[in-house]
Enzyme design. Sequence first.
Site, short mmCIF file in Angstrom:
data_model
loop_
_atom_site.label_atom_id
_atom_site.label_comp_id
_atom_site.label_asym_id
_atom_site.label_seq_id
_atom_site.Cartn_x
_atom_site.Cartn_y
_atom_site.Cartn_z
N SER A 139 0.88 -1.16 0.13
CA SER A 139 0.00 0.06 0.11
C SER A 139 0.95 1.30 -0.04
CB SER A 139 -0.88 0.20 1.31
OG SER A 139 -1.47 1.07 1.42
N TYR A 152 -3.13 -1.09 10.21
CA TYR A 152 -3.04 -1.36 8.94
C TYR A 152 -1.84 -0.81 8.30
CZ TYR A 152 -4.60 -1.35 3.98
OH TYR A 152 -4.24 -1.44 2.45
#
Length: 245
Positions: A139, A152
Site C-alpha cells: 500500500s 493497517y
Amino acid sequence: MNLAGNTVLITGGGSGIGFALAERFVKAGSTVVVCGRRADKLEEAQQKLPGLHTRVCNVAVAAERVALLAWVRSELPAVNVLVNNAGIQNRVSLATDAEAWETRQQEISINVDAPIHLSMLFINHLREQPNAAIINVTSGLAFAPAAFAPIYSATKAALHSFTLSLRHQLKDTPISVLEIIPPAVNTDLGGPGLHTFGVPVDAFTDSVMERLAGGEIEVGYGTSEKNRMASRTELDAVFEQMNNR
Ligand SMILES: NC(=O)c1ccc[n+]([C@@H]2O[C@H](COP(=O)([O-])OP(=O)(O)OC[C@H]3O[C@@H](n4cnc5c(N)ncnc54)[C@H](OP(=O)(O)O)[C@@H]3O)[C@@H](O)[C@H]2O)c1
C-alpha cells in the site's frame, strides 16, 4: 513478467483488486485460482469469470495456509505465481479502542502473518516451476501512514520491508519477487462505501499489469507511485496533509 501461460494463485481474489488481477491474468492466457473466506463471493467470481478455480481458505489461520499448499500440490501443481493480495483494513482509535486483542490481531494475521508464511511455504514449490513469482500487494500507506488506520499502515510497512528482504534472499533462485503498491482504490476495503474516494479499480489494475508485463518489479499508481519514490521530507509533508487536514 510474462502474463500468459501462468497458473496464478491469488489470495483474496474473489473481489476487489484481487479479482481485477484475476480477470487480467485470465484474459492474458493464464489459469487462475482465487481463495477467500466467503464461498458465495467465490461463486459469484466464478460466474463472472468462467474457468476460474476457487478455494475457500482463511489465510489468517496457519493450518489453512499449510492446507492451501497441500491442495495446490495435489489439485493445481502447475501454480507458478503466488499473489499475496488478501487484506483487511480497520479504523482504530488507539486511545479509546475497547476491542479484545484477538480481534485487533486479525489485521496483523491477515496482512502480515499470511503473506510471510505463504511466501515461505511456497518457495520450495515455486522453485520447481517455470517463470515463478511471488507478488505482494502492499500500500502507499506503507510509506506514509494514515493515522486513522494505524495497525493497517504498520502491517503494510512490514510487508514492504519483507518483500525487499525476500527479493534479496531469492535473487539466486528462479523466483521473481514483485510488489504492487496500490493508492486508495475504489473497492470494499474496510467495508462497503469507505473507499469510494479511491481511483477506479480497472484503471489502476490495467496500469499495474502493463508495467509488470514491461518488467517492472515494484509498481505504484498515482499517489502511491509518488510515495514509493519520495524522500523523507516529502513523506513528512504527505503525512501532514493526509492526517491533519
Ligand atoms: N482498496 C484500497 O484502497 C487499497 C489500497 C492499498 C492497498 N490495498 C490492498 O489491496 C489488497 C486487496 O484489497 P481490496 O481493496 O481489493 O479489498 P476488498 O475489496 O475488501 O477485498 C479483499 C479480499 O480479501 C479477502 N480476504 C480478506 N481476509 C481474508 C482472509 N482472512 N482469508 C482469505 N481471504 C481474505 C476478501 O474475501 P473474504 O472476505 O471472502 O475472505 C476479499 O476478497 C489488500 O491487501 C489491501 O490492503 C487496497
